[in-house]
Scaffold this motif. Structure first.
Motif, PDB file in Angstrom:
ATOM      1  N   LYS A   1       0.830  -1.200   0.000  1.00 46.69           N
ATOM      2  CA  LYS A   1       0.000   0.000   0.000  1.00 46.69           C
ATOM      3  C   LYS A   1       0.868   1.254   0.000  1.00 46.69           C
ATOM      4  N   LYS A   2       1.912   1.260   0.823  1.00 49.33           N
ATOM      5  CA  LYS A   2       2.806   2.412   0.909  1.00 49.33           C
ATOM      6  C   LYS A   2       3.521   2.627  -0.420  1.00 49.33           C
ATOM      7  N   LYS A   3       3.974   1.541  -1.042  1.00 50.59           N
ATOM      8  CA  LYS A   3       4.673   1.635  -2.319  1.00 50.59           C
ATOM      9  C   LYS A   3       3.749   2.189  -3.401  1.00 50.59           C
TER      10      LYS A   3
ATOM     11  N   LYS B   1       1.915   6.643  -6.868  1.00 46.64           N
ATOM     12  CA  LYS B   1       0.832   7.536  -7.269  1.00 46.64           C
ATOM     13  C   LYS B   1       1.235   8.995  -7.055  1.00 46.64           C
ATOM     14  N   GLN B   2       1.905   9.286  -5.950  1.00 46.82           N
ATOM     15  CA  GLN B   2       2.355  10.650  -5.660  1.00 46.82           C
ATOM     16  C   GLN B   2       3.400  11.105  -6.679  1.00 46.82           C
ATOM     17  N   LYS B   3       4.328  10.210  -7.043  1.00 42.54           N
ATOM     18  CA  LYS B   3       5.344  10.547  -8.040  1.00 42.54           C
ATOM     19  C   LYS B   3       4.694  10.855  -9.379  1.00 42.54           C
ATOM     20  N   GLN B   4       3.690  10.058  -9.755  1.00 45.37           N
ATOM     21  CA  GLN B   4       3.009  10.292 -11.016  1.00 45.37           C
ATOM     22  C   GLN B   4       2.265  11.619 -10.990  1.00 45.37           C
ATOM     23  N   ALA B   5       1.660  11.963  -9.868  1.00 48.22           N
ATOM     24  CA  ALA B   5       0.947  13.229  -9.739  1.00 48.22           C
ATOM     25  C   ALA B   5       1.920  14.395  -9.821  1.00 48.22           C
TER      26      ALA B   5
END
Length: 60
Positions: free
Chosen positions: A19-21, A26-30
């Motif tokens: 989940k953390k990964k 997702k944050q990097k993509q955003a």
């Protein structure tokens, strides 16, 4: 007395890691979509010293 269920504990740890990964990805993509680039991907910022001339030796 009940015995510890190590398999359950291991599975919970694995799910938390996964989940953390996924959240990090997702944050990097955003961030990438917003135009922000992290320095951890190997992209270095230009040196400020090179612009000011402090890194270059004086010309004779």
């Amino acid at each position: 007395m009940a015995t510890p269920n190590y398999g359950f504990e291991k599975r919970q740890k694995e799910l938390a890691k996964k989940k953390k990964k996924e959240e990090k990805l997702k944050q990097k993509q955003a961030d990438k979509a917003a135009g922000l680039v992290s320095l951890t991907e190997g992209d270095a910022e230009p040196d400020d010293d090179a612009e000011s001339g402090a890194a270059t030796p004086p010309q004779p």
